[in-house]
Design an enzyme around this catalytic site. Structure first.
Site, PDB file in Angstrom:
ATOM      1  N   ASP A   1      60.650  15.915  50.451  1.00 37.84           N
ATOM      2  CA  ASP A   1      59.953  16.148  51.714  1.00 37.84           C
ATOM      3  C   ASP A   1      60.455  15.261  52.839  1.00 37.84           C
ATOM      4  O   ASP A   1      60.357  15.625  54.019  1.00 37.84           O
ATOM      5  CB  ASP A   1      58.448  15.951  51.519  1.00 37.84           C
ATOM      6  CG  ASP A   1      57.829  17.038  50.647  1.00 37.84           C
ATOM      7  OD1 ASP A   1      58.525  18.027  50.368  1.00 37.84           O
ATOM      8  OD2 ASP A   1      56.660  16.888  50.247  1.00 37.84           O
TER       9      ASP A   1
ATOM     10  N   SER B   1      54.395  14.439  36.618  1.00 40.44           N
ATOM     11  CA  SER B   1      53.571  13.326  37.074  1.00 40.44           C
ATOM     12  C   SER B   1      54.320  12.386  38.012  1.00 40.44           C
ATOM     13  O   SER B   1      54.700  12.775  39.104  1.00 40.44           O
ATOM     14  CB  SER B   1      53.026  12.589  35.846  1.00 40.44           C
ATOM     15  OG  SER B   1      52.094  11.617  36.203  1.00 40.44           O
TER      16      SER B   1
ATOM     17  N   LYS C   1      52.062  18.478  37.292  1.00 41.94           N
ATOM     18  CA  LYS C   1      50.916  17.612  36.960  1.00 41.94           C
ATOM     19  C   LYS C   1      50.635  16.717  38.162  1.00 41.94           C
ATOM     20  O   LYS C   1      51.300  15.709  38.361  1.00 41.94           O
ATOM     21  CB  LYS C   1      51.205  16.768  35.727  1.00 41.94           C
ATOM     22  CG  LYS C   1      50.048  15.852  35.346  1.00 41.94           C
ATOM     23  CD  LYS C   1      50.391  14.999  34.141  1.00 41.94           C
ATOM     24  CE  LYS C   1      49.204  14.143  33.725  1.00 41.94           C
ATOM     25  NZ  LYS C   1      48.899  13.096  34.718  1.00 41.94           N
TER      26      LYS C   1
END
Length: 439
Positions: free
Chosen positions: A332, A321, A346
Site C-alpha cells: 500500500d 497474519s 488472517k
C-alpha cells in the site's frame, strides 16, 4: 508496548500473531470474603474453566460472542463437577466452539510450552533440526543450528541418530525425538550417531538456551544484478534483530535489490512485523487495529528505513497474519512489488494468556487493517503480479527445497524479472507491472 498487569501472580500474558498490550481481567465466582470457597475453587479443575471464561468475557473482540449468551455459558460450565483436568480441558474447548473462531483456542500445558518457545524464538536443547531419511525412514539431522552445542560438537547434516541417552530411535518420529532431546539448560545428553565415513560413535552434549534463526539471507548473482535474497520463516521475538543484521550485511555487499521471501510464513509477533516494516519504509502507515470497543491504534513508519533499494516480496496462500501486515504495508505504500499467490487472509489479533496450571489460552482481541483500510480477513492480499504454482510445481519445490529461489522456482524467477524491470526504469518514471511467461 508489551506491558500488562497481573491481577493474580499466576496470571501472565505473552503476545503473538499481531497481539498488542492487553490486560487479562480475572475474577472468581466466590465472594472474596469466603476464603474456604475461594480456596476450594482455586485448587480444583473448575478454576481453569473460570479463568478461561473470564479472559474471554473481558477481552474477546466480539462483544456479542457470536450471538452466544456468554453468561449462560458460564453458569453451565461452573455447574458441573470436574474430576480431572482433562475433563475441564474438554469442557473449555467445547464452550469455545460456538464462538466460531479458530484462533481463540485452549492450549494444554505441552501445547502452551511449544507455542511460547516458538514465539520467543528460543528453545532449551542442543540445536539440531530433525527429520526422517526418505530412503530408510531413520532419524537424521537435517541441520545443526549455528553456534549451538550440536554445531560446536561437529554434528553434521545427514548424521543418523541411532539412540538418545541409550534409548533406540528405531520407529521414533522427529517430534518424539525432539521431546527427548529438549531439557533443562545445563543438563547433559548423549547421542549415538551413525555417519557414513566414521561409523557409529557417541557424542555427549550439554543443553543450552538457543536462539532459533528466523532469517536466512544470501547474495545471488542473477545476470548483471546482485540480489540480496532473504527468507523470513516467522515473526519471532528475535526476527527483527536478525532481519536488521541481514539487511545491513547485504547492503555492505553492494547489492542492486532485494527479494524478501514470505512464502509459508505463518505470522508471529505484531511488534516484530512493525519493526521489520520500518526497516523498509521511511514514511506512511503500517497497520491499524480496532478492538471490541471501537478503539483504534495506528502504527506508522518512523524515518528509520535502512535501505531504499528495490524490493520484491514473495507470498503464497500460507503467508498469514504478521506476514500479511508486512505485505500490506509494503504494497500500500508502494515500497515493494508483491509476487505470488493470494495470501491466507488472517486479519485478527490474539493475545496468549498463561493459566494457573501451566495451560494457556489464545484469544482474539482485535482486528487489523492494512494502510488501504481494506478488510482482508478470509480474503487475503492479492499480489501485484499474481502467479499461482501448479500442484506439480508445489510438490516439486516441497520435495526438493534446494530448488527454491532458483530458475526452477517460477515465483522467484518472476521476482527477478520484476527487479530487472525496476532497475531499468529511469528515476521518477512509472514502473509498469509486466508478468513474464513461465512454463
Amino acid at each position: 508496548m508489551n506491558q500488562y498487569t497481573k491481577p493474580f501472580p499466576w496470571l501472565k500474558s505473552i503476545f503473538f500473531t499481531g497481539a498488542i498490550a492487553t490486560t487479562a481481567a480475572f475474577s472468581l465466582l466466590a465472594p472474596m470474603g469466603d476464603r474456604s470457597v475461594f480456596a476450594a475453587l482455586q485448587d480444583s479443575p473448575k478454576n481453569i474453566v473460570d479463568e478461561v471464561w473470564q479472559i474471554v468475557n473481558s477481552d474477546y473482540v466480539d462483544n456479542t460472542f457470536n450471538n452466544v449468551d456468554w453468561q449462560v455459558t458460564r453458569k453451565q460450565l461452573l455447574s458441573r463437577d470436574y474430576t480431572s483436568k482433562q475433563q475441564a480441558y474438554d469442557a473449555i474447548r467445547k464452550a469455545l466452539e460456538p464462538l466460531a473462531d479458530p484462533y481463540t483456542r485452549f492450549l494444554d500445558p505441552e501445547q502452551f510450552k511449544s507455542l511460547t518457545s516458538q514465539t520467543a524464538g528460543e528453545l532449551s536443547g542442543i540445536g539440531i533440526r530433525l527429520g526422517l531419511n526418505e530412503k530408510n525412514q531413520k532419524l537424521m539431522v537435517v541441520e545443526p543450528i549455528e553456534n549451538s552445542p550440536a554445531a560446536q560438537a561437529d554434528i553434521k547434516s545427514g548424521d543418523e541418530i541411532v539412540a538418545i541417552d541409550s534409548k533406540s530411535t528405531e520407529g521414533m518420529t522427529a517430534e518424539e525425538a525432539s521431546a527427548l532431546i529438549r531439557g533443562e539448560v545445563g543438563t547433559d545428553i548423549t547421542l549415538k550417531i551413525s555417519r557414513e565415513d566414521k561409523g557409529i560413535f557417541d557424542v555427549k552434549l550439554t543443553r543450552a538456551q538457543i536462539e532459533l534463526p528466523a532469517v536466512h539471507s544470501s547474495v545471488k548473482q542473477e545476470g548483471k544484478m546482485k540480489v540480496g535474497y532473504i527468507i523470513l520463516d516467522e515473526f519471532s521475538s528475535h526476527a527483527a534483530e536478525q532481519m536488521e543484521r541481514s539487511i545491513k550485511n547485504l547492503n555492505s555487499q553492494k547489492i542492486d535489490g532485494y527479494v524478501l521471501d514470505l512464502r509459508g510464513n505463518p505470522g508471529g509477533l505484531l511488534h516484530a512485523s512493525i519493526a521489520i516494516a520500518r526497516m523498509w519504509i521511511d514514511n506512511g502507515e503500517i497497520v491499524h487495529t480496532i478492538d471490541r470497543k471501537g478503539g483504534e491504534q495506528k502504527f506508522s513508519a518512523n524515518q528509520s528505513a535502512i535501505t531504499q533499494l528495490p524490493l520484491v516480496v514473495l507470498v503464497d496462500g500460507n503467508s498469514a497474519s504478521a506476514s500479511e501486515i508486512l505485505t500490506g504495508a509494503l504494497k500500500d505504500n508502494k515500497r515493494a512489488t508483491i509476487v505470488g499467490s493470494r495470501t491466507f487472509g488472517k486479519a485478527v489479533v490474539q493475545s496468549v494468556h498463561s493459566l494457573s496450571d501451566g495451560s494457556g489460552l489464545a484469544v482474539t482481541i482485535s482486528r487489523y487493517y492494512p494502510p488501504s483500510g481494506a478488510d482482508i480477513n478470509h480474503k487475503g492480499i492479492v499480489p501485484d503480479i499474481k502467479l499461482d504454482l501448479s500442484t506439480e510445481q508445489q510438490k516439486r519445490l516441497a520435495i526438493n527445497p534446494e530448488l527454491r529461489a532458483t530458475s526452477d522456482d517460477p515465483q522467484y524467477k518472476q521476482a527477478i524479472a520484476s527487479l530487472e524491470n525496476i532497475a531499468l526504469t529511469p528515476p521518477g518514471a512509472s514502473q509498469p507491472v509486466k508478468p513474464i511467461s513461465i512454463r
